[in-house]
Motif scaffolding. Sequence first.
Motif, PDB file in Angstrom:
ATOM      1  N   VAL A  21     -41.730-101.947 -10.456  1.00 55.73           N
ATOM      2  CA  VAL A  21     -41.508-100.665  -9.769  1.00 55.73           C
ATOM      3  C   VAL A  21     -41.198 -99.575 -10.804  1.00 55.73           C
ATOM      4  O   VAL A  21     -41.787 -98.486 -10.768  1.00 55.73           O
ATOM      5  CB  VAL A  21     -40.350-100.772  -8.746  1.00 55.73           C
ATOM      6  N   PHE A  22     -40.281 -99.893 -11.712  1.00 56.36           N
ATOM      7  CA  PHE A  22     -39.918 -98.906 -12.742  1.00 56.36           C
ATOM      8  C   PHE A  22     -41.127 -98.547 -13.608  1.00 56.36           C
ATOM      9  O   PHE A  22     -41.339 -97.373 -13.923  1.00 56.36           O
ATOM     10  CB  PHE A  22     -38.789 -99.459 -13.622  1.00 56.36           C
ATOM     11  N   ALA A  23     -41.919 -99.569 -13.959  1.00 54.03           N
ATOM     12  CA  ALA A  23     -43.077 -99.317 -14.827  1.00 54.03           C
ATOM     13  C   ALA A  23     -44.093 -98.432 -14.105  1.00 54.03           C
ATOM     14  O   ALA A  23     -44.604 -97.466 -14.680  1.00 54.03           O
ATOM     15  CB  ALA A  23     -43.708-100.643 -15.239  1.00 54.03           C
ATOM     16  N   LEU A  24     -44.378 -98.743 -12.844  1.00 51.67           N
ATOM     17  CA  LEU A  24     -45.355 -97.951 -12.090  1.00 51.67           C
ATOM     18  C   LEU A  24     -44.891 -96.509 -11.928  1.00 51.67           C
ATOM     19  O   LEU A  24     -45.669 -95.567 -12.034  1.00 51.67           O
ATOM     20  CB  LEU A  24     -45.577 -98.560 -10.701  1.00 51.67           C
ATOM     21  N   LYS A  25     -43.623 -96.339 -11.643  1.00 53.51           N
ATOM     22  CA  LYS A  25     -43.077 -94.995 -11.422  1.00 53.51           C
ATOM     23  C   LYS A  25     -42.906 -94.196 -12.698  1.00 53.51           C
ATOM     24  O   LYS A  25     -42.856 -92.980 -12.684  1.00 53.51           O
ATOM     25  CB  LYS A  25     -41.689 -95.110 -10.763  1.00 53.51           C
ATOM     26  N   GLY A  26     -42.756 -94.928 -13.824  1.00 56.05           N
ATOM     27  CA  GLY A  26     -42.438 -94.243 -15.073  1.00 56.05           C
ATOM     28  C   GLY A  26     -41.002 -93.752 -15.041  1.00 56.05           C
ATOM     29  O   GLY A  26     -40.665 -92.691 -15.574  1.00 56.05           O
ATOM     30  N   ARG A  27     -40.138 -94.547 -14.388  1.00 57.19           N
ATOM     31  CA  ARG A  27     -38.750 -94.119 -14.194  1.00 57.19           C
ATOM     32  C   ARG A  27     -37.845 -94.815 -15.201  1.00 57.19           C
ATOM     33  O   ARG A  27     -38.012 -95.996 -15.479  1.00 57.19           O
ATOM     34  CB  ARG A  27     -38.338 -94.517 -12.776  1.00 57.19           C
TER      35      ARG A  27
ATOM     36  N   GLY B 110     -44.140-111.453  -6.240  1.00 61.09           N
ATOM     37  CA  GLY B 110     -43.526-110.598  -7.262  1.00 61.09           C
ATOM     38  C   GLY B 110     -44.257-109.286  -7.479  1.00 61.09           C
ATOM     39  O   GLY B 110     -44.004-108.565  -8.441  1.00 61.09           O
ATOM     40  N   ASP B 111     -45.168-108.967  -6.563  1.00 62.26           N
ATOM     41  CA  ASP B 111     -45.907-107.700  -6.656  1.00 62.26           C
ATOM     42  C   ASP B 111     -45.153-106.607  -5.879  1.00 62.26           C
ATOM     43  O   ASP B 111     -44.182-106.886  -5.177  1.00 62.26           O
ATOM     44  CB  ASP B 111     -47.308-107.900  -6.059  1.00 62.26           C
ATOM     45  N   VAL B 112     -45.615-105.368  -6.008  1.00 56.96           N
ATOM     46  CA  VAL B 112     -44.999-104.258  -5.279  1.00 56.96           C
ATOM     47  C   VAL B 112     -45.897-103.865  -4.098  1.00 56.96           C
ATOM     48  O   VAL B 112     -47.109-104.078  -4.138  1.00 56.96           O
ATOM     49  CB  VAL B 112     -44.772-103.018  -6.174  1.00 56.96           C
TER      50      VAL B 112
ATOM     51  N   ALA C 119     -35.991-103.575  -2.854  1.00 59.09           N
ATOM     52  CA  ALA C 119     -35.582-102.447  -3.683  1.00 59.09           C
ATOM     53  C   ALA C 119     -36.731-101.458  -3.679  1.00 59.09           C
ATOM     54  O   ALA C 119     -37.864-101.821  -4.006  1.00 59.09           O
ATOM     55  CB  ALA C 119     -35.300-102.919  -5.108  1.00 59.09           C
ATOM     56  N   ALA C 120     -36.463-100.229  -3.271  1.00 60.36           N
ATOM     57  CA  ALA C 120     -37.552 -99.262  -3.161  1.00 60.36           C
ATOM     58  C   ALA C 120     -37.089 -97.844  -3.448  1.00 60.36           C
ATOM     59  O   ALA C 120     -36.242 -97.308  -2.724  1.00 60.36           O
ATOM     60  CB  ALA C 120     -38.182 -99.320  -1.773  1.00 60.36           C
TER      61      ALA C 120
ATOM     62  N   LEU D 187     -41.699 -97.470  -2.568  1.00 58.14           N
ATOM     63  CA  LEU D 187     -42.456 -98.437  -3.368  1.00 58.14           C
ATOM     64  C   LEU D 187     -41.559 -99.656  -3.529  1.00 58.14           C
ATOM     65  O   LEU D 187     -40.600 -99.635  -4.306  1.00 58.14           O
ATOM     66  CB  LEU D 187     -42.793 -97.825  -4.729  1.00 58.14           C
ATOM     67  N   GLY D 188     -41.851-100.716  -2.743  1.00 56.64           N
ATOM     68  CA  GLY D 188     -40.891-101.806  -2.608  1.00 56.64           C
ATOM     69  C   GLY D 188     -41.204-103.029  -3.441  1.00 56.64           C
ATOM     70  O   GLY D 188     -42.368-103.341  -3.724  1.00 56.64           O
ATOM     71  N   ALA D 189     -40.141-103.746  -3.804  1.00 60.77           N
ATOM     72  CA  ALA D 189     -40.248-105.042  -4.478  1.00 60.77           C
ATOM     73  C   ALA D 189     -39.085-105.902  -4.009  1.00 60.77           C
ATOM     74  O   ALA D 189     -38.052-105.378  -3.573  1.00 60.77           O
ATOM     75  CB  ALA D 189     -40.185-104.858  -5.993  1.00 60.77           C
ATOM     76  N   ASP D 190     -39.260-107.227  -4.096  1.00 61.59           N
ATOM     77  CA  ASP D 190     -38.178-108.168  -3.778  1.00 61.59           C
ATOM     78  C   ASP D 190     -36.972-107.829  -4.653  1.00 61.59           C
ATOM     79  O   ASP D 190     -37.017-107.961  -5.870  1.00 61.59           O
ATOM     80  CB  ASP D 190     -38.674-109.592  -4.054  1.00 61.59           C
ATOM     81  N   ALA D 191     -35.887-107.398  -4.011  1.00 66.21           N
ATOM     82  CA  ALA D 191     -34.725-106.914  -4.765  1.00 66.21           C
ATOM     83  C   ALA D 191     -34.021-108.029  -5.548  1.00 66.21           C
ATOM     84  O   ALA D 191     -33.228-107.734  -6.440  1.00 66.21           O
ATOM     85  CB  ALA D 191     -33.737-106.228  -3.814  1.00 66.21           C
ATOM     86  N   ARG D 192     -34.330-109.292  -5.237  1.00 65.43           N
ATOM     87  CA  ARG D 192     -33.712-110.413  -5.976  1.00 65.43           C
ATOM     88  C   ARG D 192     -34.550-110.847  -7.169  1.00 65.43           C
ATOM     89  O   ARG D 192     -34.179-111.788  -7.872  1.00 65.43           O
ATOM     90  CB  ARG D 192     -33.539-111.624  -5.063  1.00 65.43           C
TER      91      ARG D 192
END
Length: 327
Positions: free
Chosen positions: A43-49, A17-19, A135-136, A30-35
Amino acid sequence: MTDTARLAEAVARLRAGDVVAFPTETVYGLGADARNPAAVARVFALKGRPTDHPLIVHIASAALLPRWAAPVPPAARALAAAFWPGPLTLILPRAAGVPDAVTGGQPTVGVRCPAHPLAHALLEACLAVGIDGLAAPSANRFGHVSPTTADHVRGEFGPQVLVLDGGPADVGIESTIVDLSRDAPRVLRPGMLDTARLAAVIGGEFAPAGADAPRVSGSLAAHYAPATPLELLPGDALIARIQALSATGIPFAALVYGPVPEPPPAGLQVLRLPAEPAGYARALYARLREADALGVARILVEAPPADLPWLAIRDRLRRAAQGSGRS
Ligand code: TXA
Ligand code: MG
């Protein structure tokens, strides 16, 4: 660590569950398991998106498309057959079970099969352990310039994120995004693929993107922006601006592909870019980062030619100019 060990470590982290950041032919992702919605949230938290901005699902082959999109329209099959693996993202109706975390709650999903060999190896290795999509987004903080080297990614996120190093990205700017989820096909984000070639494959023209287009953070005016104020100027205006800034005594940089006064006037640092679009795109984001790191007061960019092969480059430069100088 060997490349094989790094790849195994990357897969282990993604399973947990890590990126993981990985190279693609366009920019690093910057990828993560899309499921796994919790992994996607990281991913969103790291990006600040903002979490309502959807992510692209990266898949190992076009054969996996029906797992993510349903129905898969004939135009999508044709484009995938012609351009995948490659720098093309398709926006399609989402299949049942695609997490809202990936789509931003929209009824569509963005899918791409990247061509970079290391991206491909990662996606295949993930598939072997049951992860059928990553998801990246681009591996940069929200609003920053996209990374085209592993060092750029390390500069964005530090040692907490494992980065697979695949060398400098070959294309250099983000994928072309084509929306096939609505009445008529639309290009939502131009890339280095020739839109005339895309249109020929689907046997028609593209409709204008339109105000009702789905949300694309890459379509926000202020995006891909350096912290230093950036001005985009055609060749003759550029020379005049160089003279004017030089007279003020402030330090400034110019990104050029054509001639500049020799020797450079006081205060000016010149960064060169190739005078053809593929080479220019490949080098652009690295040059923007270099210019930003010089500590100059201003970055001047020579506006590229107005013809079609430069369309995506002009698009990114316009956004860089609009969003620059804010941090
Ligand atoms: O080249 C690329 O596309 C890179 C590499 C890593 O694949 N990725 C990339 O991701 O540029 P990102 O998230 O920085 O930009 C993707 C854009 C975003 O603006 C997002 O809003 C849009 O694609 N997008 C993703 N899914 C979408 C959807 N379902 N509908 C509309 N836009 C979507
Ligand atoms: Mg991005």
